[in-house]
Scaffold this motif. Structure first.
Motif, short mmCIF file in Angstrom:
data_model
loop_
_atom_site.label_atom_id
_atom_site.label_comp_id
_atom_site.label_asym_id
_atom_site.label_seq_id
_atom_site.Cartn_x
_atom_site.Cartn_y
_atom_site.Cartn_z
N THR A 1 -41.27 35.07 49.39
CA THR A 1 -42.00 33.97 48.99
C THR A 1 -42.17 32.91 50.25
O THR A 1 -41.00 32.76 50.86
CB THR A 1 -41.30 33.25 47.91
OG1 THR A 1 -41.14 34.24 46.94
CG2 THR A 1 -42.25 32.13 47.33
N TYR A 2 -43.27 32.22 50.38
CA TYR A 2 -43.26 31.30 51.52
C TYR A 2 -44.08 30.01 50.75
O TYR A 2 -44.86 30.29 49.88
CB TYR A 2 -43.54 31.56 52.96
CG TYR A 2 -45.21 32.31 52.71
CD1 TYR A 2 -45.32 33.57 52.55
CD2 TYR A 2 -46.32 31.58 52.67
CE1 TYR A 2 -46.71 34.14 52.39
CE2 TYR A 2 -47.41 32.22 52.76
CZ TYR A 2 -47.60 33.23 52.61
OH TYR A 2 -48.70 34.16 52.37
N TYR A 3 -44.16 29.00 51.39
CA TYR A 3 -44.47 27.67 50.73
C TYR A 3 -45.93 27.20 51.87
O TYR A 3 -45.57 27.18 52.78
CB TYR A 3 -43.84 26.53 50.83
CG TYR A 3 -44.07 25.65 49.70
CD1 TYR A 3 -44.15 25.83 48.34
CD2 TYR A 3 -44.42 24.42 50.19
CE1 TYR A 3 -44.44 24.86 47.40
CE2 TYR A 3 -44.88 23.42 49.18
CZ TYR A 3 -44.64 23.51 47.69
OH TYR A 3 -45.03 22.71 46.99
N VAL A 4 -47.06 27.23 51.28
CA VAL A 4 -48.29 26.94 52.09
C VAL A 4 -48.50 25.38 51.73
O VAL A 4 -48.84 24.92 50.48
CB VAL A 4 -49.32 27.55 51.87
CG1 VAL A 4 -50.61 27.25 52.78
CG2 VAL A 4 -49.24 29.17 51.70
N PRO A 5 -48.37 24.38 52.86
CA PRO A 5 -48.73 23.02 52.41
C PRO A 5 -50.25 22.85 51.99
O PRO A 5 -51.16 23.58 52.43
CB PRO A 5 -48.48 22.36 53.67
CG PRO A 5 -47.90 23.20 54.66
CD PRO A 5 -48.08 24.82 54.01
#
Ligand code: ATP
Ligand code: MG
Length: 377
Positions: free
Chosen positions: A140-144
């Motif tokens: 999981t990663y976070y995309v602004p």
């Protein structure tokens, strides 16, 4: 092993959108000194009426958007104040009174990169700032979000559209610090790792919030007072006066002065009832476009506005129609037959659209087209 590595700071990044945003906005090496200035691409070759700025877009000016001189003067003042510090402007009014269109036209006038955040698509107060992505390799990663990109772009116009349609009240809270004149930044837990700093509102940013107010808007949430209070600049919008509406209808649909008068008159009659029926500009314009395709005024209004009203308002609308029929139309509408047949057997042709009508459609294209390099929020 990460797919990409930031050339500036060496951070390992999971995917291209993350890399692009990281380098442009969030790389500590790049952002330590100054925020990234907006660069307008100059490859506008005519087929693309907007200028792309990263993924923000400068809306095109709508030559047929009308604004009153009082409102225009107020907007000038807000834009002047915005030179000193970011400003928030509220556009409040009934449905189809031109709030979203005005917000876009402000960005077009200012030639500012613009982003429209639709309040109802947010599922949590964090989602304003980004969404989780998942890849097999990196988890999981976070995309602004583009909202963050817009807030951090100097001189941008950031539209928070339909604020009263937020799915629940807690979603408002995500905006409090960003909108607060004394704070103007937000620490976003999920972004802290990539960003190493809070999300900051860049100089000269204008945040425009739009919403409907009033008991008629069932399904809307009540905006909390501390949120609305963060909009010290407010324009309460109403439908343009009849004469102006006529011009708008003629210019945007190409119908005659008489037909435009009748549509505008229909709107005025319903809005003027003791229990007023809101007739949006959107509906009237669409009815005008159908009249341009030879619909009579009954069908043009019935299939755009009247059929969607509650039964008692429908009756009032039909009564208003009686007052604006030409003799010919009245006769046609009351005597025509309506027959059912198997559709495939019918000899009916599709309505031919003349070159003249098509040309006027070209002209009537809204002052906004979605960015061609679409990126998800
Ligand atoms: N003053 C105006 N001049 C020209 N066109 C207008 C004007 N006001 C509204 N319109 C047109 O009417 C339509 C509806 O306007 P818009 O979508 O901005 O309404 P809104 O107030 O945002 O409505 P909602 O509350 O439903 O979101 C658009 O096509 C817009 O271009
Ligand atoms: Mg709107």
């Amino acid at each position: 092993m990460a797919e990409f590595q930031c050339e500036q700071c060496g951070a390992e990044l999971a995917s291209l959108p993350v890399k692009k945003l990281h380098e442009k906005q969030f790389c500590p090496k790049l952002t330590a000194t100054e925020p990234v200035a907006a660069e307008i691409e100059t490859s506008n070759n005519g087929d693309q009426p907007t200028e792309e700025l990263g993924r923000l877009t400068v809306p095109i000016a709508d030559p047929d958007y009308f604004v009153s001189s009082l409102v225009a003067a107020e907007i000038q003042r807000v834009l002047a104040l915005c030179e000193a510090q970011p400003e928030n402007l509220a556009l409040v009014g009934p449905k189809g009174s031109g709030k979203t269109a005005l917000a876009l036209q402000i960005a077009a006038k200012r030639q500012a990169p613009c982003y429209v955040a639709n309040a109802y698509t947010q599922r949590s107060s964090d989602e304003w700032f980004g969404r989780e992505g998942v890849s097999l390799e990196h988890g999981t990663y976070y995309v602004p979000s583009l909202f963050v990109e817009a807030l951090e772009t100097e001189g941008a116009v950031v539209i928070i559209n339909d604020m009263a349609l937020m799915q629940n009240k807690s979603i408002q809270n995500g905006l409090n610090d960003i909108l607060d004149y004394g704070i103007r930044f937000a620490w976003v837990e999920a972004l802290a790792a990539t960003l190493g700093r809070p999300v900051r509102v860049a100089p000269r940013v204008l945040i425009i919030g739009t919403w409907n107010e009033g008991a008629a808007y069932t399904g809307n949430i009540m905006l909390s007072a501390n949120l609305t209070d963060r909009f010290p600049n407010r324009i309460y919008m109403d439908y343009p006066p009849a004469e102006v509406q006529k011009s708008i209808l003629m210019r945007k649909t190409g119908i005659s002065h008489d037909d435009a008068s009748r549509l505008s008159d229909f709107g005025a009659r319903l809005r003027g009832l003791q229990d007023p029926v809101e007739v949006s500009m959107r509906g009237l314009i669409q009815a005008g476009r159908k009249m341009q395709l030879s619909a009579n005024i009954h069908d043009a209004l019935y299939y755009t506005i009247i059929s969607g009203l509650k039964p008692e308002s429908q009756e009032q609308a039909l009564a208003a129609l009686e007052g604006i029929y030409t003799t010919n139309e009245k006769h046609l509408v009351s005597t025509r037959t309506n027959q059912w047949e198997a559709w495939a057997d019918g000899g009916e042709k599709w309505t031919e659209v003349s070159a003249e009508v098509k040309a006027s459609w070209e002209r009537a294209v809204e002052g906004w087209r979605p960015p061609s390099k679409a990126g998800g929020n």
